[in-house]
Design an enzyme around this catalytic site. Structure first.
Site, PDB file in Angstrom:
ATOM      1  N   CYS A 164      42.059  57.954  70.496  1.00  0.00           N
ATOM      2  CA  CYS A 164      43.086  58.256  71.142  1.00  0.00           C
ATOM      3  C   CYS A 164      44.301  57.233  70.796  1.00  0.00           C
ATOM      4  O   CYS A 164      45.493  57.485  71.144  1.00  0.00           O
ATOM      5  CB  CYS A 164      43.201  58.537  72.515  1.00  0.00           C
ATOM      6  SG  CYS A 164      42.168  59.624  72.858  1.00  0.00           S
ATOM      7  N   HIS A 303      50.193  55.375  78.034  1.00  0.00           N
ATOM      8  CA  HIS A 303      49.033  56.242  77.505  1.00  0.00           C
ATOM      9  C   HIS A 303      48.900  57.312  78.564  1.00  0.00           C
ATOM     10  O   HIS A 303      48.722  58.489  78.031  1.00  0.00           O
ATOM     11  CB  HIS A 303      47.738  55.294  77.323  1.00  0.00           C
ATOM     12  CG  HIS A 303      46.895  55.939  76.756  1.00  0.00           C
ATOM     13  ND1 HIS A 303      46.912  56.715  75.466  1.00  0.00           N
ATOM     14  CD2 HIS A 303      45.652  56.578  76.892  1.00  0.00           C
ATOM     15  CE1 HIS A 303      45.872  57.246  75.126  1.00  0.00           C
ATOM     16  NE2 HIS A 303      45.007  57.274  75.988  1.00  0.00           N
ATOM     17  N   GLU A 314      45.779  51.218  83.474  1.00  0.00           N
ATOM     18  CA  GLU A 314      47.072  50.985  82.945  1.00  0.00           C
ATOM     19  C   GLU A 314      48.094  50.464  83.858  1.00  0.00           C
ATOM     20  O   GLU A 314      48.849  49.673  83.435  1.00  0.00           O
ATOM     21  CB  GLU A 314      47.421  52.313  82.233  1.00  0.00           C
ATOM     22  CG  GLU A 314      48.722  52.050  81.138  1.00  0.00           C
ATOM     23  CD  GLU A 314      48.931  53.135  80.260  1.00  0.00           C
ATOM     24  OE1 GLU A 314      49.653  52.930  79.373  1.00  0.00           O
ATOM     25  OE2 GLU A 314      48.541  54.268  80.474  1.00  0.00           O
ATOM     26  N   LYS A 335      52.694  62.654  78.098  1.00  0.00           N
ATOM     27  CA  LYS A 335      51.405  63.692  78.049  1.00  0.00           C
ATOM     28  C   LYS A 335      51.423  64.839  79.319  1.00  0.00           C
ATOM     29  O   LYS A 335      50.718  65.986  79.293  1.00  0.00           O
ATOM     30  CB  LYS A 335      50.224  63.097  78.195  1.00  0.00           C
ATOM     31  CG  LYS A 335      49.926  62.189  76.958  1.00  0.00           C
ATOM     32  CD  LYS A 335      48.569  61.644  77.201  1.00  0.00           C
ATOM     33  CE  LYS A 335      48.207  60.748  75.980  1.00  0.00           C
ATOM     34  NZ  LYS A 335      48.946  59.584  75.714  1.00  0.00           N
ATOM     35  N   HIS A 340      47.376  65.926  75.818  1.00  0.00           N
ATOM     36  CA  HIS A 340      46.857  64.806  75.076  1.00  0.00           C
ATOM     37  C   HIS A 340      46.523  65.233  73.758  1.00  0.00           C
ATOM     38  O   HIS A 340      45.546  66.025  73.367  1.00  0.00           O
ATOM     39  CB  HIS A 340      45.690  64.215  76.056  1.00  0.00           C
ATOM     40  CG  HIS A 340      45.284  62.957  75.114  1.00  0.00           C
ATOM     41  ND1 HIS A 340      45.575  62.403  74.230  1.00  0.00           N
ATOM     42  CD2 HIS A 340      44.239  62.043  75.858  1.00  0.00           C
ATOM     43  CE1 HIS A 340      45.184  60.982  74.063  1.00  0.00           C
ATOM     44  NE2 HIS A 340      44.240  61.113  74.889  1.00  0.00           N
ATOM     45  N   PHE A 399      38.902  55.904  73.322  1.00  0.00           N
ATOM     46  CA  PHE A 399      37.559  55.964  73.450  1.00  0.00           C
ATOM     47  C   PHE A 399      36.842  54.818  72.467  1.00  0.00           C
ATOM     48  O   PHE A 399      37.439  54.684  71.283  1.00  0.00           O
ATOM     49  CB  PHE A 399      36.849  57.302  73.360  1.00  0.00           C
ATOM     50  CG  PHE A 399      36.877  58.106  74.408  1.00  0.00           C
ATOM     51  CD1 PHE A 399      37.611  57.908  75.558  1.00  0.00           C
ATOM     52  CD2 PHE A 399      36.276  59.441  74.271  1.00  0.00           C
ATOM     53  CE1 PHE A 399      37.672  58.837  76.640  1.00  0.00           C
ATOM     54  CE2 PHE A 399      36.108  60.408  75.343  1.00  0.00           C
ATOM     55  CZ  PHE A 399      36.906  60.059  76.616  1.00  0.00           C
TER      56      PHE A 399
END
Length: 412
Positions: A164, A303, A314, A335, A340, A399
């Site tokens: 991502c 994010h 975050e 998002k 996403h 990831f």
């Protein structure tokens, strides 16, 4: 001395629209692009919604015969790249040297849809019925390769595959290419088209996706009742250009890409490091690279995936990096409206960051209804805010422990 890098063109295909203009208009009006899942049979699975690109025809941008030999993620990248090049007023080989123009477009997954379809054909009809184009249809670097071929860009051609964070890493890595004098122009960003049976099955079984069937509330970053992210598809492309090159040709400049930080968690394959430790370091590196003090930052495009640990860690990372200024910042997750976009997310969100500076509007986090005691920053709930925006940072966390932060500044 490192060269300065500016943004002179943007292009996007998103669940909100098939142009930057259509996407941005919906974004600042708090309109969601998430809708009932149609690309696969939702009756078989728990997930019912997605951020699908709608009414997109690749033949508007690509020769019909060639389009059939490409994956959907490559279609998106070519369309967004052609938009961005046109927006920048560039003609490769005329007002920019082809050998000084490169491409760096990332994808987290590549053409998994095409791979799945050909694998079904292989099992049912045998190996001789598999397309000879299957390998270039699905390998992630082919979006960057095909854009290079379509546009005639002959400088460095590359692809960051960092889950991502792919789109943000690709922009940051392309930024370094220009900074170091290797190219004058880079076509950079990310692309993804992974709304497939296998992708959704895998993400669902790891409990990463929202199983909320209501498209109007499924993606709810920073909300106490968030239950996972909503998968989406699309592409975002920016034209990065060496400052003097842009000035010499009288280019319109959206803003400056001033800093880039990239780190690894070295912790876990899917869960971010506690307290967002890797994200903290990425933000600090990017701010240092940009020579920007934390209190100068106006907005963070987070994010913000709508998953428990991402939103929590975050937020903690932002507090650690910015201290008391964290409570003066605007922080939002777009998002909430796009879903996403995986490997394209950081690139599309880079465009949103640039437009927040140019237009003086901070996009909201929609679907925010219930506050979480541990998440106490200003997430711009539900309604966009007009503000003077001079400095934006955009975070992308992937990831594998990949963390990327980009710093954008108003051009002066």
């Amino acid at each position: 001395m490192k060269k300065r890098v500016v943004i002179t063109g943007i292009g996007a295909i998103t669940p909100l629209g098939n142009t930057v203009e259509a996407t941005w208009k919906k974004l600042i009006n708090g309109v969601s692009g998430i809708a009932p899942l149609t690309r696969i049979d939702a009756e078989k699975i728990q997930v019912k919604v997605a951020g699908e690109v709608k009414d997109f025809d690749p033949n508007d941008y690509i020769d019909f015969k060639e389009a059939r030999r490409m994956g959907r993620f490559t279609h998106f990248a070519i369309a967004a790249s052609k938009m961005a090049i046109q927006d920048a007023g560039l003609t490769i080989g005329e007002n920019v040297d082809a050998e000084r123009t490169g491409v760096w477009i990332g994808s987290g997954i590549g053409g998994l849809n095409e791979f799945e379809e050909e694998h079904k054909k292989f099992l049912k009809k045998g190996p001789k019925r598999v397309s000879p184009f299957i390998i270039p249809m699905f390998i992630p670097d082919m979006a960057s390769g095909r854009v290079s071929i379509e546009l005639g860009a002959k400088a460095m051609n590359n692809c960051s595959v960092t889950a991502c964070a792919s789109g943000a890493n690709s922009i940051g890595d392309a930024f370094r290419v220009i900074q170091n004098g290797i190219a004058d122009v880079m076509i950079a960003g990310g692309t993804e088209a992974a709304i497939t049976e296998m992708t959704i099955a895998g993400f669902t079984n790891m409990t990463a996706l929202s199983t909320n069937p209501d498209p109007n509330t499924a993606s709810r970053p920073f909300d106490k009742n968030r239950d996972g992210f909503v998968i989406a598809e699309g592409s975002g492309i920016v034209i990065l250009e060496e400052l003097q090159h842009a000035l010499d040709r009288g280019a319109t400049i959206y803003g400056e890409l001033a800093g880039y930080g990239a780190t690894g968690d070295a912790y876990h394959i899917t869960t971010p490091a506690p307290n967002g430790e890797g994200g903290q370091r990425a933000m600090k590196l990017a701010l240092s690279d940009a020579n920007v003090s934390p209190e100068k930052v106006d907005y963070i495009n987070a994010h913000g995936t709508s998953t428990h640990y991402n939103d929590l860690y975050e937020t903690k990372a932002i507090k650690e990096v910015f201290g008391e200024h964290a409570y003066q910042l605007s922080v939002s997750s777009t998002k909430s409206m796009t879903g996403h976009l995986l490997g394209a997310a950081g690139a599309v969100e880079a465009i949103f960051s640039i437009l927040a500076i140019k237009e003086g509007i901070i996009p909201p986090t929609i679907n925010y209804a219930t506050s979480d005691d541990e998440l106490d920053l200003n997430y711009i709930p539900n309604v966009a805010t007009e503000a003077t925006v001079d400095v934006v940072i955009s975070n992308s966390l992937g990831f594998g422990g990949h963390n990327a932060t980009l710093v954008f500044k108003k051009f002066e």
